[in-house]
Design a protein around this motif. Structure first.
Motif, PDB file in Angstrom:
ATOM      1  N   CYS A 108       0.857  -1.183   0.000  1.00  0.00           N
ATOM      2  CA  CYS A 108       0.000   0.000   0.000  1.00  0.00           C
ATOM      3  C   CYS A 108       0.896   1.236   0.000  1.00  0.00           C
ATOM      4  O   CYS A 108       1.676   1.437   0.933  1.00  0.00           O
ATOM      5  N   VAL A 109       0.780   2.019  -1.067  1.00  0.00           N
ATOM      6  CA  VAL A 109       1.577   3.236  -1.186  1.00  0.00           C
ATOM      7  C   VAL A 109       0.717   4.427  -0.807  1.00  0.00           C
ATOM      8  O   VAL A 109      -0.399   4.599  -1.332  1.00  0.00           O
ATOM      9  N   ALA A 110       1.225   5.244   0.096  1.00  0.00           N
ATOM     10  CA  ALA A 110       0.518   6.440   0.533  1.00  0.00           C
ATOM     11  C   ALA A 110       1.096   7.673  -0.153  1.00  0.00           C
ATOM     12  O   ALA A 110       2.301   7.775  -0.366  1.00  0.00           O
ATOM     13  N   SER A 111       0.214   8.613  -0.458  1.00  0.00           N
ATOM     14  CA  SER A 111       0.642   9.881  -1.028  1.00  0.00           C
ATOM     15  C   SER A 111      -0.221  10.986  -0.440  1.00  0.00           C
ATOM     16  O   SER A 111      -1.246  10.725   0.192  1.00  0.00           O
ATOM     17  N   GLY A 112       0.233  12.212  -0.629  1.00  0.00           N
ATOM     18  CA  GLY A 112      -0.478  13.344  -0.054  1.00  0.00           C
ATOM     19  C   GLY A 112       0.217  13.820   1.208  1.00  0.00           C
ATOM     20  O   GLY A 112       1.444  13.871   1.260  1.00  0.00           O
ATOM     21  N   GLU A 113      -0.549  14.131   2.236  1.00  0.00           N
ATOM     22  CA  GLU A 113       0.010  14.671   3.479  1.00  0.00           C
ATOM     23  C   GLU A 113       0.477  13.536   4.385  1.00  0.00           C
ATOM     24  O   GLU A 113      -0.015  13.335   5.498  1.00  0.00           O
ATOM     25  N   ILE A 114       1.471  12.820   3.925  1.00  0.00           N
ATOM     26  CA  ILE A 114       1.915  11.606   4.610  1.00  0.00           C
ATOM     27  C   ILE A 114       2.595  11.878   5.935  1.00  0.00           C
ATOM     28  O   ILE A 114       2.639  10.997   6.804  1.00  0.00           O
ATOM     29  N   ASN A 115       3.119  13.070   6.139  1.00  0.00           N
ATOM     30  CA  ASN A 115       3.799  13.378   7.398  1.00  0.00           C
ATOM     31  C   ASN A 115       2.843  13.381   8.579  1.00  0.00           C
ATOM     32  O   ASN A 115       3.293  13.301   9.728  1.00  0.00           O
ATOM     33  N   ASN A 116       1.552  13.483   8.310  1.00  0.00           N
ATOM     34  CA  ASN A 116       0.570  13.505   9.394  1.00  0.00           C
ATOM     35  C   ASN A 116      -0.124  12.161   9.584  1.00  0.00           C
ATOM     36  O   ASN A 116      -1.124  12.081  10.303  1.00  0.00           O
ATOM     37  N   ILE A 117       0.398  11.128   8.966  1.00  0.00           N
ATOM     38  CA  ILE A 117      -0.150   9.781   9.170  1.00  0.00           C
ATOM     39  C   ILE A 117       0.472   9.193  10.426  1.00  0.00           C
ATOM     40  O   ILE A 117       1.687   9.113  10.551  1.00  0.00           O
ATOM     41  N   HIS A 118      -0.363   8.768  11.357  1.00  0.00           N
ATOM     42  CA  HIS A 118       0.126   8.176  12.602  1.00  0.00           C
ATOM     43  C   HIS A 118       0.237   6.667  12.487  1.00  0.00           C
ATOM     44  O   HIS A 118       1.266   6.070  12.785  1.00  0.00           O
ATOM     45  N   THR A 119      -0.829   6.035  12.063  1.00  0.00           N
ATOM     46  CA  THR A 119      -0.895   4.579  11.991  1.00  0.00           C
ATOM     47  C   THR A 119      -1.351   4.153  10.608  1.00  0.00           C
ATOM     48  O   THR A 119      -2.231   4.784  10.018  1.00  0.00           O
ATOM     49  N   MET A 120      -0.737   3.090  10.107  1.00  0.00           N
ATOM     50  CA  MET A 120      -1.210   2.474   8.872  1.00  0.00           C
ATOM     51  C   MET A 120      -1.495   1.007   9.142  1.00  0.00           C
ATOM     52  O   MET A 120      -0.882   0.402  10.036  1.00  0.00           O
ATOM     53  N   GLY A 121      -2.416   0.469   8.387  1.00  0.00           N
ATOM     54  CA  GLY A 121      -2.749  -0.912   8.639  1.00  0.00           C
ATOM     55  C   GLY A 121      -3.570  -1.531   7.540  1.00  0.00           C
ATOM     56  O   GLY A 121      -3.790  -0.924   6.487  1.00  0.00           O
ATOM     57  N   TRP A 122      -4.000  -2.742   7.818  1.00  0.00           N
ATOM     58  CA  TRP A 122      -4.807  -3.521   6.889  1.00  0.00           C
ATOM     59  C   TRP A 122      -6.046  -4.035   7.598  1.00  0.00           C
ATOM     60  O   TRP A 122      -5.962  -4.541   8.725  1.00  0.00           O
TER      61      TRP A 122
END
Length: 116
Positions: A22-36
């Protein structure tokens, strides 16, 4: 805003392996947690695994010891390595990002089918 694009789903035999990305784009610096998360037909969406910015991870009991989540900050990507797959793992898998610890963003989903 955050955009999430998943890849890596498919058809696999029981006992096989797949790796979701899963590739994230945009305001990625404000992402705290990623998951499935995953959702099987007729069932509610459920957490599979998530990982925080500092690398702490959590898994559903049903996948512990079989699935591994990892995060590559340089590539803005989160992975889900799925081993020893079972038919009950069949579902649409969704990437998730928790933004500013408040807002939820979702990918479009990728189908995983475990069948002989």
């Amino acid at each position: 805003q955050v955009q999430l694009v998943e890849s890596g789903g498919g058809l696999v035999q029981p006992g096989g392996s797949l790796r979701l990305s899963c590739v994230a784009s945009g305001e990625i610096n404000n992402i705290h947690t990623m998951g499935w998360y995953r959702q099987a037909p007729g069932k509610q969406r459920e957490l599979v695994a998530h990982i925080t910015t500092d690398g702490s991870s959590n898994y559903a009991d049903s996948v512990k010891g079989r699935f591994t989540i990892s995060r590559d900050h340089a590539k803005n990507t989160v992975y889900l390595q799925m081993n020893s797959l079972k038919p009950e793992d069949t579902a649409v898998y969704y990437c998730h990002a928790l933004y500013r610890i408040i807002f939820n963003f979702w990918g479009q989903g990728t189908q995983v089918t475990v069948s002989s």
